[in-house]
Design a protein around this motif. Structure first.
Motif, PDB file in Angstrom:
ATOM      1  N   THR A  10       0.788  -1.241   0.103  1.00 29.22           N
ATOM      2  CA  THR A  10       0.109  -0.035  -0.010  1.00 29.22           C
ATOM      3  C   THR A  10       0.755   1.340   0.143  1.00 29.22           C
ATOM      4  N   THR A  34      -2.080  -1.558  -3.717  1.00 30.24           N
ATOM      5  CA  THR A  34      -2.711  -0.486  -3.754  1.00 30.24           C
ATOM      6  C   THR A  34      -2.228   0.915  -3.533  1.00 30.24           C
ATOM      7  N   ARG A  58      -4.607  -1.774  -7.783  1.00 27.64           N
ATOM      8  CA  ARG A  58      -5.721  -1.003  -7.258  1.00 27.64           C
ATOM      9  C   ARG A  58      -5.481   0.467  -6.872  1.00 27.64           C
ATOM     10  N   ALA A  84      -7.349   0.665   2.767  1.00 25.99           N
ATOM     11  CA  ALA A  84      -6.509  -0.265   2.412  1.00 25.99           C
ATOM     12  C   ALA A  84      -5.695  -1.018   3.413  1.00 25.99           C
TER      13      ALA A  84
END
Length: 255
Positions: A10, A34, A58, A84
């Motif tokens: 993330t 993400t 994403r 996330a």
């Protein structure tokens, strides 16, 4: 949230339309994970998100304004974590290159520059460091500038703001020792981005992609401060000791 092999999954970019910030996110998560882009310009955020969207990755957008009250920064970090999970990397890429010729006698313009380049980012450093400490891991990447080391009179406000942010971020990084979290301060020179478009190109100019690659290597080495490109470290060490009058007549190095 890191995967089973400890790899970052993330990345949150505060200043989500930044060419350098998005390049770093792409470099750190090349194909999966993400990316969260936080900024205030909805249309520009969507364009940035579209450029970063690839199979397996994403990309989400959030509203963030560095000049808003501090509570808004805390809220965007909480929203990002809700979307996330743990934030493995937070890239602070907020800033506006405002020269003294544009500020002049306009005190509101001075205030705006300081809020954008110093106060807002410092609040983000503080809030992010607290969150990363609480979750027990994560890296805060702070985009500073070589102007933080030695600035010109033509970029006095910008340079002073970056110097304060740079110092604050490094000191906050020291308080995180032993917590699992860390801070990396990045000092680019002239980077070919939308922010520098139309400006005379300085020696050792580089690209956002090259800065991102250098950041990635520095993270693996557990560095605390990195210059981009590397040649700027000895260059700025020399410029630091030059008399101010001579400094003002040397080629530009500020981002």
């Amino acid at each position: 949230m890191r995967d089973g092999l400890g790899r970052d999954q993330t990345v949150l970019v505060l200043g989500g339309t930044s060419d350098i910030g998005t390049a770093i996110a792409h470099e750190l998560l090349p194909s999966a994970g993400t990316i969260l882009l936080a900024g205030r310009e909805t249309a520009a955020l969507k364009l940035a998100a579209d450029r970063l969207t690839v199979p397996g990755r994403r990309v989400e957008t959030l509203h963030y304004d560095a000049t808003a009250p501090a509570a808004a920064t805390v809220d965007v970090l909480a929203c990002a974590a809700a979307l996330a999970g743990d934030l493995d990397v937070v890239v602070l890429a907020v800033g506006a290159l405002t020269g003294e010729e544009l500020i002049g006698a306009d005190s509101p313009a001075l205030e705006s520059s300081l809020q954008t380049n110093m106060l807002g980012p410092m609040v983000a450093v503080h809030a992010t460091a607290h969150r990363l400490r609480e979750q027990g891991h994560g890296t805060l990447i702070v985009l500073s500038s070589v102007a933080a080391v030695r600035t010109r009179e033509t970029l006095l406000t910008y340079g002073v703001a970056k110097a304060a942010l740079d110092l604050y971020a490094r000191r906050i990084g020291r308080t995180l020792r032993g917590s699992g979290a860390r801070v990396l301060v990045v000092r680019p020179g002239h980077v070919r981005t939308r922010m520098t478009a139309g400006l005379p190109e300085a020696p050792f100019a580089t690209t956002a992609r090259e800065v991102a690659a250098r950041v990635s290597r520095s993270l693996r080495r557990r560095a605390a401060v990195v210059y981009a490109p590397a040649i700027l470290r000895p260059v700025m060490a020399t410029l630091r000791v030059l008399p101010q009058d001579l400094m003002n007549n040397t080629p530009r190095k500020e981002r």
